[in-house]
Design a protein around this motif. Structure first.
Motif, short mmCIF file in Angstrom:
data_model
loop_
_atom_site.label_atom_id
_atom_site.label_comp_id
_atom_site.label_asym_id
_atom_site.label_seq_id
_atom_site.Cartn_x
_atom_site.Cartn_y
_atom_site.Cartn_z
N ASN A 89 0.81 -1.23 0.00
CA ASN A 89 0.00 0.00 0.00
C ASN A 89 0.84 1.28 0.00
OD1 ASN A 89 -2.61 -1.39 0.22
ND2 ASN A 89 -1.90 -1.94 2.28
N ALA A 90 2.06 1.19 -0.48
CA ALA A 90 2.93 2.37 -0.52
C ALA A 90 2.72 3.15 -1.81
CB ALA A 90 4.39 1.94 -0.41
N THR A 91 3.10 4.41 -1.79
CA THR A 91 3.14 5.24 -2.99
C THR A 91 4.54 5.81 -3.12
OG1 THR A 91 0.80 5.85 -2.81
CG2 THR A 91 2.19 7.25 -4.18
N VAL A 92 5.18 5.55 -4.25
CA VAL A 92 6.53 6.03 -4.50
C VAL A 92 6.51 6.81 -5.81
CG1 VAL A 92 8.91 5.38 -5.00
CG2 VAL A 92 7.61 4.11 -3.28
N SER A 93 6.88 8.09 -5.74
CA SER A 93 6.87 8.93 -6.93
C SER A 93 7.95 9.99 -6.81
CB SER A 93 5.50 9.59 -7.10
OG SER A 93 5.29 10.57 -6.12
N ASP A 94 8.09 10.78 -7.85
CA ASP A 94 9.03 11.88 -7.86
C ASP A 94 8.61 12.97 -6.88
OD1 ASP A 94 11.48 12.90 -9.08
OD2 ASP A 94 10.22 14.49 -9.88
N ASP A 95 7.34 12.96 -6.49
CA ASP A 95 6.82 13.94 -5.55
C ASP A 95 6.94 13.48 -4.11
OD1 ASP A 95 5.19 16.37 -4.86
OD2 ASP A 95 3.79 14.82 -4.17
N ALA A 96 6.64 12.21 -3.84
CA ALA A 96 6.64 11.75 -2.45
C ALA A 96 6.81 10.23 -2.37
CB ALA A 96 5.35 12.17 -1.75
N TRP A 97 7.47 9.80 -1.30
CA TRP A 97 7.56 8.39 -0.91
C TRP A 97 6.69 8.26 0.34
CZ3 TRP A 97 11.97 5.02 -2.58
CH2 TRP A 97 12.68 5.59 -3.65
N ARG A 98 5.51 7.65 0.23
CA ARG A 98 4.57 7.57 1.35
C ARG A 98 4.38 6.12 1.78
NH1 ARG A 98 1.91 12.49 1.73
NH2 ARG A 98 2.04 13.81 -0.15
N VAL A 99 4.75 5.83 3.03
CA VAL A 99 4.54 4.50 3.60
C VAL A 99 4.02 4.65 5.02
CG1 VAL A 99 6.38 3.49 2.19
CG2 VAL A 99 6.92 4.34 4.47
N SER A 100 3.37 3.61 5.51
CA SER A 100 2.87 3.62 6.89
C SER A 100 3.77 2.81 7.80
CB SER A 100 1.44 3.07 6.93
OG SER A 100 1.41 1.76 6.40
N THR A 101 4.99 2.55 7.36
CA THR A 101 5.96 1.72 8.07
C THR A 101 7.22 2.55 8.35
OG1 THR A 101 7.07 0.99 6.05
CG2 THR A 101 5.13 -0.27 6.76
N PRO A 102 8.17 1.99 9.11
CA PRO A 102 9.48 2.65 9.20
C PRO A 102 10.16 2.70 7.84
CG PRO A 102 9.22 1.05 10.98
CD PRO A 102 8.07 0.84 10.03
N ALA A 103 11.08 3.64 7.67
CA ALA A 103 11.83 3.77 6.42
C ALA A 103 13.33 3.83 6.74
CB ALA A 103 11.41 5.03 5.67
N THR A 104 14.10 3.03 6.02
CA THR A 104 15.55 3.04 6.14
C THR A 104 16.15 3.33 4.77
OG1 THR A 104 15.54 1.42 7.94
CG2 THR A 104 17.61 1.72 6.75
N ILE A 105 16.91 4.40 4.69
CA ILE A 105 17.55 4.81 3.43
C ILE A 105 19.06 4.71 3.62
CG2 ILE A 105 17.85 6.70 1.79
CD1 ILE A 105 15.07 7.72 2.71
N GLY A 106 19.73 4.01 2.73
CA GLY A 106 21.13 3.69 2.91
C GLY A 106 22.09 4.82 2.60
N ASP A 107 23.36 4.45 2.47
CA ASP A 107 24.43 5.40 2.18
C ASP A 107 24.51 5.68 0.67
OD1 ASP A 107 25.00 5.04 4.87
OD2 ASP A 107 26.62 3.60 4.49
N ASP A 108 25.01 6.86 0.33
CA ASP A 108 25.32 7.21 -1.06
C ASP A 108 24.11 7.08 -1.99
OD1 ASP A 108 28.18 7.71 -0.67
OD2 ASP A 108 28.30 5.56 -0.28
N CYS A 109 22.93 7.37 -1.48
CA CYS A 109 21.72 7.36 -2.32
C CYS A 109 21.44 8.77 -2.84
CB CYS A 109 20.51 6.85 -1.53
SG CYS A 109 20.64 5.14 -1.00
N ARG A 110 20.65 8.84 -3.90
CA ARG A 110 20.24 10.12 -4.46
C ARG A 110 18.77 9.99 -4.87
NH1 ARG A 110 22.94 14.59 -6.50
NH2 ARG A 110 21.87 15.77 -8.14
#
Length: 284
Positions: free
Chosen positions: A171-192
């Motif tokens: 049930n997530a929405t991922v777009s150029d405008d927004a990353w929307r989730v109802s869970t925790p989010a972990t974003i790694g190193d060296d991402c863009r």
């Protein structure tokens, strides 16, 4: 790759992931939970999507591609090995498969398909659903070793793939405008990444750039060298900004801990304590 809980209960963006124009690009696998909307195309090793996932671009999988029933892909599907396509999947472009193609009923591929291996028309088992239900059951009954063995077989550890998968929860929405989730989010190193991140909690690694704001219900952590081009807001959580990270916007939180060289360009609103880090002194 180790699972200590339901594999789809967190947004995980592995190290080095980039949003390149219209595609999400990662070196590892891509796992997408059911009924999610991914307005990008995706490029990765194996691509697995649950029921009713919508992709706004093309899919390019170096290995296998598995799409469960009712998935919709706005452009082409290019698969380096085998493809398993559930019933009533719709592909607006063409599908090219280097290996075998296992395809269900009522599949629509607007520009046709071709496969170098066998083509079998039937209803493939919804692999991603079976996989995660089975894994969850094994973990609940304490069979951690069996679950790990199953995962190892799936990701083929003989190939020494060390990159963890890009995981988009249900049930997530991922777009150029927004990353929307109802869970925790972990974003790694060296991402863009492009887009505002909305999650339960947010943990961003080092040297990552996010062109958007961060908003969470709980705690937010930003690693050293990371740049957030937007506000950082949490309703009830604490914020930790490490090292020389920089927030190009306002920060609103409970307690705030700021690294010795961190910068906040906007206004700070902290209901609790503000702790300023200091550079460690070298031993004499």
């Amino acid at each position: 790759m180790a699972f200590s809980r339901d594999p789809l209960d967190e947004l995980v963006v592995p190290d080095g992931t980039e949003a390149k124009e219209v595609d999400l690009v990662t070196d590892g696998d891509v796992l997408v939970g059911g009924r999610s909307t991914v307005e990008f195309g995706v490029r990765g090793r194996n691509v697995l999507a649950g029921e009713g996932v919508e992709f706004g671009g093309a899919i390019e999988a170096e290995g296998d591609c598995r799409l469960d029933m009712w998935c919709d892909v706005a452009e082409n599907v290019l698969v380096g090995q085998d493809a398993y396509i559930g019933e009533r999947v719709h592909v607006s472009g063409e599908m090219k498969v280097a290996g075998d193609l296992d395809i269900g009923d009522d599949v629509e591929i607007d520009e046709g398909f071709e496969a170098n291996g066998w083509i079998v028309i039937r209803n493939p088992m919804p692999t991603i659903v079976f996989l995660f239900v089975y894994l969850k059951h094994l973990l609940l009954i304490g069979e951690d070793e069996t679950a790990q063995k199953l995962v190892s077989e799936i990701v083929d550890e003989d190939e020494k793939i060390e990159t963890e998968p890009l995981v988009i929860p249900q049930n997530a929405t991922v777009s150029d405008d927004a990353w929307r989730v109802s869970t925790p989010a972990t974003i790694g190193d060296d991402c863009r990444l492009h887009g505002n991140v909305r999650a339960e909690t947010i943990d961003v690694g080092t040297d990552t750039t996010i062109f958007g704001s961060l908003r969470a219900r709980g705690d937010v952590t930003v690693g050293s060298g990371t740049r957030i081009h937007g506000d950082l807001t949490t309703r009830k959580g604490d914020v930790t900004i490490d090292g020389d990270a920089r927030i190009l916007g306002d920060v609103s939180c409970a307690d705030l801990e700021i690294g010795p060289e961190a910068e906040i360009d906007g206004t700070i609103r902290a209901n609790g304590e503000i702790t300023m880090g200091t550079t460690e002194r070298e031993p004499e």
